[in-house]
Design a protein around this motif. Structure first.
Motif, PDB file in Angstrom:
ATOM      1  N   ASN A   1       0.618   2.968   5.265  1.00 22.55           N
ATOM      2  CA  ASN A   1       0.664   1.557   4.898  1.00 22.55           C
ATOM      3  C   ASN A   1      -0.652   1.178   4.223  1.00 22.55           C
ATOM      4  OD1 ASN A   1      -1.289   0.952   6.990  1.00 22.55           O
ATOM      5  ND2 ASN A   1       0.392   0.980   8.464  1.00 22.55           N
ATOM      6  N   PHE A   2      -0.745  -0.080   3.823  1.00 23.03           N
ATOM      7  CA  PHE A   2      -1.884  -0.508   3.018  1.00 23.03           C
ATOM      8  C   PHE A   2      -3.197  -0.477   3.800  1.00 23.03           C
ATOM      9  CE2 PHE A   2      -4.538  -3.676   0.780  1.00 23.03           C
ATOM     10  CZ  PHE A   2      -4.486  -3.125  -0.487  1.00 23.03           C
ATOM     11  N   ILE A   3      -3.140  -0.772   5.103  1.00 19.85           N
ATOM     12  CA  ILE A   3      -4.359  -0.762   5.911  1.00 19.85           C
ATOM     13  C   ILE A   3      -4.947   0.643   5.970  1.00 19.85           C
ATOM     14  CG2 ILE A   3      -5.276  -1.081   8.235  1.00 19.85           C
ATOM     15  CD1 ILE A   3      -3.314  -3.398   8.588  1.00 19.85           C
ATOM     16  N   PHE A   4      -4.103   1.634   6.236  1.00 20.57           N
ATOM     17  CA  PHE A   4      -4.594   3.008   6.281  1.00 20.57           C
ATOM     18  C   PHE A   4      -5.057   3.477   4.895  1.00 20.57           C
ATOM     19  CE2 PHE A   4      -2.484   3.022  10.363  1.00 20.57           C
ATOM     20  CZ  PHE A   4      -3.255   3.896  11.111  1.00 20.57           C
ATOM     21  N   PHE A   5      -4.382   3.005   3.863  1.00 24.12           N
ATOM     22  CA  PHE A   5      -4.811   3.310   2.492  1.00 24.12           C
ATOM     23  C   PHE A   5      -6.244   2.839   2.262  1.00 24.12           C
ATOM     24  CE2 PHE A   5      -5.325   1.160  -1.640  1.00 24.12           C
ATOM     25  CZ  PHE A   5      -5.348   2.254  -2.481  1.00 24.12           C
ATOM     26  N   GLN A   6      -6.566   1.638   2.731  1.00 21.41           N
ATOM     27  CA  GLN A   6      -7.911   1.105   2.559  1.00 21.41           C
ATOM     28  C   GLN A   6      -8.944   1.914   3.354  1.00 21.41           C
ATOM     29  OE1 GLN A   6      -6.746  -3.001   3.665  1.00 21.41           O
ATOM     30  NE2 GLN A   6      -7.633  -3.624   1.713  1.00 21.41           N
ATOM     31  N   LEU A   7      -8.548   2.423   4.515  1.00 15.99           N
ATOM     32  CA  LEU A   7      -9.454   3.253   5.296  1.00 15.99           C
ATOM     33  C   LEU A   7      -9.819   4.528   4.530  1.00 15.99           C
ATOM     34  CD1 LEU A   7      -7.952   3.001   8.909  1.00 15.99           C
ATOM     35  CD2 LEU A   7      -9.985   1.859   8.011  1.00 15.99           C
ATOM     36  N   GLY A   8      -8.829   5.102   3.835  1.00 12.53           N
ATOM     37  CA  GLY A   8      -9.093   6.296   3.042  1.00 12.53           C
ATOM     38  C   GLY A   8     -10.072   6.031   1.911  1.00 12.53           C
ATOM     39  N   ILE A   9      -9.910   4.886   1.257  1.00  8.20           N
ATOM     40  CA  ILE A   9     -10.842   4.510   0.187  1.00  8.20           C
ATOM     41  C   ILE A   9     -12.258   4.377   0.749  1.00  8.20           C
ATOM     42  CG2 ILE A   9     -11.480   2.728  -1.477  1.00  8.20           C
ATOM     43  CD1 ILE A   9      -9.089   4.256  -2.329  1.00  8.20           C
ATOM     44  N   ALA A  10     -12.365   3.702   1.900  1.00  6.12           N
ATOM     45  CA  ALA A  10     -13.679   3.492   2.508  1.00  6.12           C
ATOM     46  C   ALA A  10     -14.332   4.819   2.877  1.00  6.12           C
ATOM     47  CB  ALA A  10     -13.539   2.611   3.749  1.00  6.12           C
ATOM     48  N   ALA A  11     -13.560   5.747   3.441  1.00  3.73           N
ATOM     49  CA  ALA A  11     -14.127   7.027   3.874  1.00  3.73           C
ATOM     50  C   ALA A  11     -14.621   7.855   2.704  1.00  3.73           C
ATOM     51  CB  ALA A  11     -13.099   7.816   4.675  1.00  3.73           C
TER      52      ALA A  11
ATOM     53  N   LEU B   1       3.525   0.730  -0.110  1.00  4.83           N
ATOM     54  CA  LEU B   1       2.219   0.111  -0.295  1.00  4.83           C
ATOM     55  C   LEU B   1       2.315  -1.195  -1.085  1.00  4.83           C
ATOM     56  CD1 LEU B   1      -0.063   3.210  -1.037  1.00  4.83           C
ATOM     57  CD2 LEU B   1       0.302   2.028   1.137  1.00  4.83           C
ATOM     58  N   ALA B   2       3.312  -1.333  -1.917  1.00  6.36           N
ATOM     59  CA  ALA B   2       3.510  -2.561  -2.689  1.00  6.36           C
ATOM     60  C   ALA B   2       5.007  -2.754  -2.915  1.00  6.36           C
ATOM     61  CB  ALA B   2       2.769  -2.496  -4.014  1.00  6.36           C
ATOM     62  N   PRO B   3       5.763  -3.002  -1.850  1.00  8.19           N
ATOM     63  CA  PRO B   3       7.230  -3.088  -1.987  1.00  8.19           C
ATOM     64  C   PRO B   3       7.661  -4.229  -2.894  1.00  8.19           C
ATOM     65  CG  PRO B   3       6.509  -3.859   0.171  1.00  8.19           C
ATOM     66  CD  PRO B   3       5.317  -3.239  -0.475  1.00  8.19           C
ATOM     67  N   GLY B   4       8.587  -3.934  -3.790  1.00  6.37           N
ATOM     68  CA  GLY B   4       9.176  -4.964  -4.640  1.00  6.37           C
ATOM     69  C   GLY B   4       8.291  -5.465  -5.750  1.00  6.37           C
ATOM     70  N   ALA B   5       7.174  -4.802  -6.031  1.00  6.06           N
ATOM     71  CA  ALA B   5       6.238  -5.329  -7.028  1.00  6.06           C
ATOM     72  C   ALA B   5       6.864  -5.388  -8.412  1.00  6.06           C
ATOM     73  CB  ALA B   5       4.968  -4.475  -7.057  1.00  6.06           C
ATOM     74  N   LEU B   6       7.559  -4.327  -8.827  1.00 15.64           N
ATOM     75  CA  LEU B   6       8.164  -4.326 -10.159  1.00 15.64           C
ATOM     76  C   LEU B   6       9.305  -5.326 -10.245  1.00 15.64           C
ATOM     77  CD1 LEU B   6       8.155  -0.539 -11.134  1.00 15.64           C
ATOM     78  CD2 LEU B   6       6.760  -2.369 -12.083  1.00 15.64           C
ATOM     79  N   ASP B   7      10.055  -5.504  -9.172  1.00 15.45           N
ATOM     80  CA  ASP B   7      11.109  -6.528  -9.168  1.00 15.45           C
ATOM     81  C   ASP B   7      10.513  -7.911  -9.396  1.00 15.45           C
ATOM     82  OD1 ASP B   7      13.245  -4.788  -8.717  1.00 15.45           O
ATOM     83  OD2 ASP B   7      12.996  -4.862  -6.552  1.00 15.45           O
ATOM     84  N   ASP B   8       9.416  -8.194  -8.698  1.00 12.12           N
ATOM     85  CA  ASP B   8       8.790  -9.506  -8.840  1.00 12.12           C
ATOM     86  C   ASP B   8       8.208  -9.705 -10.232  1.00 12.12           C
ATOM     87  OD1 ASP B   8       9.415 -10.193  -6.263  1.00 12.12           O
ATOM     88  OD2 ASP B   8       7.442  -9.716  -5.429  1.00 12.12           O
ATOM     89  N   TYR B   9       7.646  -8.639 -10.800  1.00  8.05           N
ATOM     90  CA  TYR B   9       6.964  -8.754 -12.089  1.00  8.05           C
ATOM     91  C   TYR B   9       7.932  -8.750 -13.263  1.00  8.05           C
ATOM     92  CZ  TYR B   9       3.699  -7.429 -15.863  1.00  8.05           C
ATOM     93  OH  TYR B   9       2.972  -7.362 -17.029  1.00  8.05           O
ATOM     94  N   LEU B  10       8.912  -7.858 -13.231  1.00  3.93           N
ATOM     95  CA  LEU B  10       9.801  -7.667 -14.384  1.00  3.93           C
ATOM     96  C   LEU B  10      11.212  -8.179 -14.151  1.00  3.93           C
ATOM     97  CD1 LEU B  10       8.542  -4.123 -15.368  1.00  3.93           C
ATOM     98  CD2 LEU B  10       8.157  -6.240 -16.617  1.00  3.93           C
ATOM     99  N   GLY B  11      11.469  -8.710 -12.972  1.00  2.00           N
ATOM    100  CA  GLY B  11      12.749  -9.355 -12.725  1.00  2.00           C
ATOM    101  C   GLY B  11      13.782  -8.514 -12.011  1.00  2.00           C
ATOM    102  N   GLY B  12      13.588  -7.211 -11.906  1.00  2.00           N
ATOM    103  CA  GLY B  12      14.568  -6.349 -11.271  1.00  2.00           C
ATOM    104  C   GLY B  12      14.513  -4.943 -11.837  1.00  2.00           C
ATOM    105  N   PRO B  13      15.542  -4.148 -11.639  1.00  2.00           N
ATOM    106  CA  PRO B  13      15.544  -2.761 -12.123  1.00  2.00           C
ATOM    107  C   PRO B  13      15.660  -2.685 -13.640  1.00  2.00           C
ATOM    108  CG  PRO B  13      17.672  -3.316 -11.191  1.00  2.00           C
ATOM    109  CD  PRO B  13      16.773  -4.479 -10.897  1.00  2.00           C
TER     110      PRO B  13
END
Length: 391
Positions: A29-39, A288-300
């Motif tokens: 998930n995004f929290i663990f992703f951020q931990l990897g960046i920090a490390a 990590l970013a569910p539905g981002a393309l749907d929100d940005y471009l309207g759908g599939p």
């Protein structure tokens, strides 16, 4: 006292273990992703804290019993974290960057050498100043679009300018996410405009691109006030913001600015880990970013084929495409490095000036620590590219 010390150190070691794991495993998930960046990008601080923890654990170990067993288990976790983080740090510094370019002078500028003094104390070079904050550069559809303006330490005269666009999966984030980068750039002599734009899903493509073009118009209209040469403009974007600046720099009048901006041309664009393919069915970690393309471009893409076509930078590459710098991490868990290669292929075929740098062990967001392990390696390329494109 000795048991209490072990219990105090336990959460530090657990955090370090989770962060170290994210250097070699996919983030759930995004929290663990951020931990990897920090490390990775703050690795020396992690190693220092772990060394101190190990010294305390073994220097004040309980003499016997369950308390001693807990002490040893926590110590083992600290050692494991230390060796994983240290190993990945050494690998990152020893592994060659992958470079594609038709700009020999840019290639010759790097890579940079990691300096522990710069990591700990910051960049000793002159830094710019925040001159204006939250200035309204346009009002579009009832929303105020804001800009922060950074200026060089000395009064600019006919200086080049950079417009910085933040990331956030097109529906989040905010301007000013890396002010240290803005101060570094203004220390190099650029006037920096860090801008906001309308967010999805309320404003879908191409609204945010139109706002970036609007910001270009604002900079040109105010060139004299800020001491700018209006013909020496560049765009800088991160993640979703990188996709926006690529389209704003490459596209023609088909995508119009959202305010009065007769000339939206630029001479350079810098893309940090841009999504360029917008591959709806082949993303790395959709959670990590569910539905981002749907929100940005309207759908599939089946339902919004034209939006997807226009949102892919490679489809706009032509004889007027400005110089482009593509920076991408080889372990990017949001956007595959293939996205950079696909755009580099198009730029190469069109014989447009470009440089692509892949950091084999870096992840998405590697530049959030300006003086971190990865960014120190690529910063000389960025400096030379901008100097050459905006000379």
């Amino acid at each position: 006292m000795r048991l209490a010390l072990t219990i105090i150190i336990l959460p530090i070691v657990l955090l370090a273990l989770a962060s170290a794991a994210m250097l070699v495993l996919p983030a759930p998930n995004f929290i663990f992703f951020q931990l990897g960046i920090a490390a990775q990008e703050w690795a020396p601080w992690f190693l220092l804290v772990l060394l101190v923890s190990l010294g305390l654990l073994f220097g004040f170990a309980p003499p016997s019993g369950l308390a001693r067993l807990l002490n040893r288990l926590v110590g083992f976790g600290a050692m494991l974290s230390f060796f994983v983080i240290a190993g990945m740090l050494v690998r990152g510094l020893m592994t060659d960057l992958r470079v594609r370019s038709n700009q020999p002078t840019v290639v010759a500028a790097g890579p940079g050498t990691f300096q522990l003094s710069q990591f700990g104390l910051g960049n000793p070079a002159p830094q710019g100043l925040l001159r204006e904050q939250n200035t309204v550069y346009a009002e579009v559809a009832g929303e105020a679009l804001l800009v922060d303006v950074y200026v060089p330490p000395t009064t600019p005269i006919n200086a080049p300018a950079l417009i910085v666009v933040h990331g956030g999966s097109w529906r989040g984030g905010a301007k000013g996410d890396i002010p240290a980068w803005n101060r570094w750039a203004t220390g190099q002599g650029y006037v920096v405009f860090d801008v906001s734009y309308r967010l999805a899903p309320q404003a879908q493509f191409p609204a945010a691109v139109s706002d970036v073009k609007c910001a270009i118009g604002y900079v040109r209209r105010n060139a004299e006030r800020f001491g700018i040469d209006p013909q020496r403009l560049g765009l800088v974007g991160r993640s979703a913001g990188a996709q926006l600046v690529l389209i704003a720099a490459y596209s023609d009048a088909t995508i119009a600015p959202s305010c009065d901006a007769p000339d939206t041309s630029v001479r350079a664009v810098v893309s940090y880990y841009a999504p360029t393919r917008l591959d709806y069915y082949n993303v790395i970690k959709p959670e990590l970013a569910p539905g981002a393309l749907d929100d940005y471009l309207g759908g599939p893409p089946e339902a919004h084929a034209e939006a997807y076509r226009q949102a892919r930078p490679a489809n706009w590459v032509g004889q007027n495409t400005p110089a482009t710098l593509l920076l991408h991490g080889g372990r990017d868990q949001f956007i595959r490095p293939l996205d950079a290669d696909v755009l580099a292929d198009a730029l190469e075929q069109a014989n447009r000036p470009f440089t692509m740098i892949e950091l084999p062990l870096a992840n998405h967001g590697f530049d959030f620590n300006l003086n971190g392990v990865s960014n120190q390696q690529v910063q000389p390329y960025v400096a030379q590219f901008l100097a050459e494109a905006l000379q």
